[in-house]
Motif scaffolding. Structure first.
Motif, PDB file in Angstrom:
ATOM      1  N   ALA A 138      -9.327  10.053   9.072  1.00  0.00           N
ATOM      2  CA  ALA A 138      -7.883  10.087   8.826  1.00  0.00           C
ATOM      3  C   ALA A 138      -7.430  11.539   8.927  1.00  0.00           C
ATOM      4  O   ALA A 138      -8.130  12.452   8.495  1.00  0.00           O
ATOM      5  CB  ALA A 138      -7.567   9.535   7.445  1.00  0.00           C
ATOM      6  N   LEU A 139      -6.263  11.743   9.526  1.00  0.00           N
ATOM      7  CA  LEU A 139      -5.728  13.093   9.682  1.00  0.00           C
ATOM      8  C   LEU A 139      -4.645  13.324   8.625  1.00  0.00           C
ATOM      9  O   LEU A 139      -3.767  12.485   8.438  1.00  0.00           O
ATOM     10  CB  LEU A 139      -5.157  13.243  11.093  1.00  0.00           C
ATOM     11  CG  LEU A 139      -4.708  14.629  11.548  1.00  0.00           C
ATOM     12  CD1 LEU A 139      -5.818  15.666  11.399  1.00  0.00           C
ATOM     13  CD2 LEU A 139      -4.239  14.580  13.001  1.00  0.00           C
ATOM     14  N   ALA A 151       0.277  15.735   0.331  1.00  0.00           N
ATOM     15  CA  ALA A 151      -0.655  15.383   1.413  1.00  0.00           C
ATOM     16  C   ALA A 151      -0.279  14.003   1.928  1.00  0.00           C
ATOM     17  O   ALA A 151      -0.275  13.040   1.160  1.00  0.00           O
ATOM     18  CB  ALA A 151      -2.087  15.390   0.888  1.00  0.00           C
ATOM     19  N   VAL A 152       0.083  13.912   3.219  1.00  0.00           N
ATOM     20  CA  VAL A 152       0.451  12.634   3.825  1.00  0.00           C
ATOM     21  C   VAL A 152      -0.647  12.232   4.808  1.00  0.00           C
ATOM     22  O   VAL A 152      -1.036  13.027   5.660  1.00  0.00           O
ATOM     23  CB  VAL A 152       1.807  12.740   4.565  1.00  0.00           C
ATOM     24  CG1 VAL A 152       2.176  11.403   5.209  1.00  0.00           C
ATOM     25  CG2 VAL A 152       2.913  13.191   3.610  1.00  0.00           C
ATOM     26  N   LEU A 153      -1.181  11.028   4.653  1.00  0.00           N
ATOM     27  CA  LEU A 153      -2.197  10.545   5.587  1.00  0.00           C
ATOM     28  C   LEU A 153      -2.081   9.039   5.738  1.00  0.00           C
ATOM     29  O   LEU A 153      -1.615   8.387   4.829  1.00  0.00           O
ATOM     30  CB  LEU A 153      -3.613  10.938   5.136  1.00  0.00           C
ATOM     31  CG  LEU A 153      -4.261  10.172   3.968  1.00  0.00           C
ATOM     32  CD1 LEU A 153      -5.754  10.386   4.017  1.00  0.00           C
ATOM     33  CD2 LEU A 153      -3.698  10.562   2.626  1.00  0.00           C
ATOM     34  N   ASP A 154      -2.406   8.488   6.884  1.00  0.00           N
ATOM     35  CA  ASP A 154      -2.900   9.100   8.096  1.00  0.00           C
ATOM     36  C   ASP A 154      -1.706   9.459   8.979  1.00  0.00           C
ATOM     37  O   ASP A 154      -0.740   8.708   9.035  1.00  0.00           O
ATOM     38  CB  ASP A 154      -3.842   8.093   8.758  1.00  0.00           C
ATOM     39  CG  ASP A 154      -4.355   8.512  10.105  1.00  0.00           C
ATOM     40  OD1 ASP A 154      -4.529   9.721  10.336  1.00  0.00           O
ATOM     41  OD2 ASP A 154      -4.562   7.637  10.944  1.00  0.00           O
ATOM     42  N   VAL A 155      -1.766  10.571   9.704  1.00  0.00           N
ATOM     43  CA  VAL A 155      -0.652  10.940  10.576  1.00  0.00           C
ATOM     44  C   VAL A 155      -1.008  10.788  12.061  1.00  0.00           C
ATOM     45  O   VAL A 155      -0.480  11.503  12.893  1.00  0.00           O
ATOM     46  CB  VAL A 155      -0.106  12.350  10.274  1.00  0.00           C
ATOM     47  CG1 VAL A 155       0.547  12.374   8.900  1.00  0.00           C
ATOM     48  CG2 VAL A 155      -1.171  13.417  10.386  1.00  0.00           C
ATOM     49  N   PHE A 169      -7.717   5.446   2.420  1.00  0.00           N
ATOM     50  CA  PHE A 169      -6.897   6.660   2.589  1.00  0.00           C
ATOM     51  C   PHE A 169      -6.483   7.200   1.220  1.00  0.00           C
ATOM     52  O   PHE A 169      -6.434   8.413   1.016  1.00  0.00           O
ATOM     53  CB  PHE A 169      -5.629   6.359   3.395  1.00  0.00           C
ATOM     54  CG  PHE A 169      -5.849   6.026   4.835  1.00  0.00           C
ATOM     55  CD1 PHE A 169      -7.075   6.241   5.446  1.00  0.00           C
ATOM     56  CD2 PHE A 169      -4.819   5.498   5.584  1.00  0.00           C
ATOM     57  CE1 PHE A 169      -7.268   5.930   6.787  1.00  0.00           C
ATOM     58  CE2 PHE A 169      -4.992   5.187   6.925  1.00  0.00           C
ATOM     59  CZ  PHE A 169      -6.217   5.399   7.521  1.00  0.00           C
ATOM     60  N   ALA A 170      -6.147   6.290   0.294  1.00  0.00           N
ATOM     61  CA  ALA A 170      -5.734   6.725  -1.049  1.00  0.00           C
ATOM     62  C   ALA A 170      -6.879   7.467  -1.736  1.00  0.00           C
ATOM     63  O   ALA A 170      -6.678   8.522  -2.349  1.00  0.00           O
ATOM     64  CB  ALA A 170      -5.289   5.516  -1.874  1.00  0.00           C
ATOM     65  N   VAL A 171      -8.089   6.919  -1.605  1.00  0.00           N
ATOM     66  CA  VAL A 171      -9.260   7.546  -2.231  1.00  0.00           C
ATOM     67  C   VAL A 171      -9.525   8.912  -1.594  1.00  0.00           C
ATOM     68  O   VAL A 171      -9.719   9.919  -2.291  1.00  0.00           O
ATOM     69  CB  VAL A 171     -10.498   6.629  -2.077  1.00  0.00           C
ATOM     70  CG1 VAL A 171     -11.763   7.347  -2.529  1.00  0.00           C
ATOM     71  CG2 VAL A 171     -10.294   5.332  -2.869  1.00  0.00           C
ATOM     72  N   MET A 172      -9.514   8.966  -0.276  1.00  0.00           N
ATOM     73  CA  MET A 172      -9.795  10.222   0.429  1.00  0.00           C
ATOM     74  C   MET A 172      -8.689  11.244   0.160  1.00  0.00           C
ATOM     75  O   MET A 172      -8.956  12.428  -0.044  1.00  0.00           O
ATOM     76  CB  MET A 172      -9.925   9.961   1.927  1.00  0.00           C
ATOM     77  CG  MET A 172     -11.109   9.052   2.274  1.00  0.00           C
ATOM     78  SD  MET A 172     -11.601   9.142   4.022  1.00  0.00           S
ATOM     79  CE  MET A 172     -10.229   8.369   4.826  1.00  0.00           C
ATOM     80  N   GLY A 173      -7.435  10.784   0.148  1.00  0.00           N
ATOM     81  CA  GLY A 173      -6.313  11.684  -0.110  1.00  0.00           C
ATOM     82  C   GLY A 173      -6.358  12.258  -1.520  1.00  0.00           C
ATOM     83  O   GLY A 173      -6.075  13.440  -1.736  1.00  0.00           O
ATOM     84  N   LEU A 301     -10.436  13.551   7.442  1.00  0.00           N
ATOM     85  CA  LEU A 301     -11.172  13.062   6.276  1.00  0.00           C
ATOM     86  C   LEU A 301     -12.054  11.880   6.666  1.00  0.00           C
ATOM     87  O   LEU A 301     -11.673  11.072   7.503  1.00  0.00           O
ATOM     88  CB  LEU A 301     -10.202  12.614   5.180  1.00  0.00           C
ATOM     89  CG  LEU A 301      -9.197  13.654   4.689  1.00  0.00           C
ATOM     90  CD1 LEU A 301      -8.405  13.088   3.516  1.00  0.00           C
ATOM     91  CD2 LEU A 301      -9.893  14.937   4.289  1.00  0.00           C
ATOM     92  N   GLY A 302     -13.213  11.779   6.021  1.00  0.00           N
ATOM     93  CA  GLY A 302     -14.088  10.630   6.233  1.00  0.00           C
ATOM     94  C   GLY A 302     -15.298  10.941   7.096  1.00  0.00           C
ATOM     95  O   GLY A 302     -16.135  10.073   7.331  1.00  0.00           O
TER      96      GLY A 302
END
Lengths: 357, 357
Positions: A138-139, A151-155, A169-173, A301-302
């Motif tokens: 995820a970017l 922090a906004v993801l994924d873009v 994404f929530a966990v990684m963010g 991320l990931g």
């Protein structure tokens, strides 16, 4: 190398691997960026600079960073318009590939490149592999808001996302926000067209159920709307890569529109020009606050390792910001933290589904 | 009444039906808005004003529009936070319902309301019915750009859209742009995360094939990206209601962020204050250009009749702009034009699918 946050390792320098040929301007901007990053990073840091050794030797001497740099010659450069598939097949030995390979080999804690986004993602997946069962990285975009940075993801890396992917994404963010902004319990919002439970499509409703039911190291706020991004309502805002990419580029377009309006206001009339002259200092400060370079750099991320993407058009200040971000992520146990939370996610989320269904 | 563009009908006044109780401020803003709209509309126009007759009689006299208005008493008002389902069941006899009913009955060429969006859409569907096989109306945003105004749709009525639905938006958006901005052959772009053919999810790729294969009265530009909205790359930009709503609200949030930055710049330092004083006129002009009221009003497309939604918080100038939009749409054969193009769409699009598949 990634355990550099340990007490025993504190005396060792943090090593950052740089694609010195990447970006619209190559070494002439990247190496001055390396020099400027020294002022932003607390502690001992060294650089592995990948690229054309003749060009880099000269640029390093000029920027005065020879003492903290090691030049690694690379035979080729990935073009800014290369197709990701081409980069994967032919990219071996390029400055980008070698910068990522240094992370895989444990020589560097993180890699930074201002090169082609698709190529960097493809090479990073191939060289570092995804963590756990993740499919694609995820970017993240670091979005300036009225309250700080969100922090906004994924873009843009994952065009179609199911409920589980959005929950990841929530966990990684959340882990990202803790590592970079040192928040103890970041707040996470899920981007939707309204805040009521019955709003949105199945994927966001499903992710909302998983996030409400699971136990996570972040505060889940529920649904947020588009205007909540710039408001700073949440530390982390989660969305699919299609929506996130369009929201980010819409904002970039609007920022250019506002700058054009402002320029017109202060250049087309005498009173405007006089006002601009008088208010030069606050206007310059505002321009600096709105400068994309001051928030440059978004990690993938990931992955099993840290790769930070800088904007291709970034100046030396922007490159320095991206390098500081890589150092922040590299100094903490960021990848390990994400892995532990993702492992915990599935069992924690199961009962929630039963309750809701 | 909708044939008012005919030569025979030109002497008859155009009748606009107004929900005079709608919006955050009700008649105290809506009726002055009616008065101001007279300066914006070429030709003969009359108003049906729906709402509390005592309140409206007073407001109409004060605004000096008694000679061109007919007050129609309505027993109730739909609350700004009413649920659409509640509005459909209990809304009969309300000022909003009656304003839409005047269009159905052929008494008015178009209706305008600044009330609850969901309720207005639900009542409009129930009273006017959808044209052809359409399921729900599409909501249009008139987006200011570096080159003028771009019509963006859908901005929230249709959360999930297949390729056919997106293609219908292109047809309706093209007809809308011709009716309002008098373009002979508007350009239409499809919002995506990149401009190459292989970008995006199945729905946008499918719509791209249908739009390339069909014969339409607009120029199809292919994929456009988020930053193309404010750039003004296309006259019409098509997207699903989820993405469109989030892009629009993200832009609204960013606009507030910019205004806050600007205010801070010109109020926190003495030189900033002096600069603002000196550049007051150009700054005021810029504020007017960026004023949402100057582009207020978005119609629901796809209904058997014209309904324009004004922003709930619009001032009298904003209401006037929305009324002018309703008059522009009501004076032309807008609904008929959309219907003819939608009827033509299916057969024209079929061969294209075969060629591509």
């Amino acid at each position: 190398m990634r355990g550099i946050g340990d007490l025993n390792a504190l005396a060792e320098p943090l090593v950052i691997s740089i694609d010195a040929m990447g970006g619209d301007h190559g070494p002439s901007v990247v190496i001055p960026g390396v020099a400027r990053s020294r002022k932003l990073i607390m502690g001992n840091v060294r650089f592995l600079l990948h690229g054309d050794s003749a060009m880099l030797t000269e640029a390093v001497a000029r920027a005065g960073v020879a003492g903290i740099s090691e030049i690694r010659h690379a035979e080729s450069v990935i073009a800014m318009d290369a197709k990701p598939a081409h980069a994967m097949r032919r990219g071996k030995g390029s400055s980008m590939w070698n910068a990522v390979e240094s992370v895989r080999a444990g020589e560097a804690a993180a890699a930074v490149s201002a090169g082609n986004t698709g190529a960097l993602m493809a090479i990073s997946r191939l060289v570092l592999r995804m963590a756990g069962n993740l499919d694609r990285p995820a970017l993240v975009a670091n979005w300036p808001t009225l309250r700080g940075i969100t922090a906004v993801l994924d873009v843009g890396a994952n065009i179609v996302c199911d409920a589980e992917r959005l929950t990841e994404f929530a966990v990684m963010g959340g882990a990202y926000h803790r590592a970079v902004y040192h928040s103890s319990r970041p707040s996470v919002g899920l981007l939707n067209v309204g805040t009521e439970h019955d709003k949105g499509h199945e994927e966001v409703k499903g992710a909302d159920r998983l996030l409400r039911g699971g136990e996570f190291d972040f505060e889940y706020l529920g649904f947020v709307e588009g205007d909540d991004i710039a408001k700073g309502t949440a530390d982390v805002i989660v969305t699919d890569g299609f929506t996130g990419n369009i929201a980010l580029k819409t904002a970039e377009g609007l920022a250019r529109f506002f700058r054009a309006q402002l320029r017109q206001t202060f250049t087309t009339s005498l009173s405007g020009k006089a006002g601009a002259l008088l208010a030069r200092r606050p206007l310059t400060e505002m321009a600096a606050r709105l400068d994309p370079g001051s928030i440059n750099g978004g990690p993938f991320l990931g992955l099993n390792g840290i790769v930070v993407k800088s904007h291709g058009g970034a100046d030396a200040g922007g490159i320095a910001t991206a390098i500081r971000l890589a150092a922040d992520l590299g100094a903490g146990d960021f990848a390990g933290e994400i892995g532990r939370h993702l492992a915990r996610m599935a069992p924690a989320a199961e009962p929630a589904r039963e309750i809701v269904a």
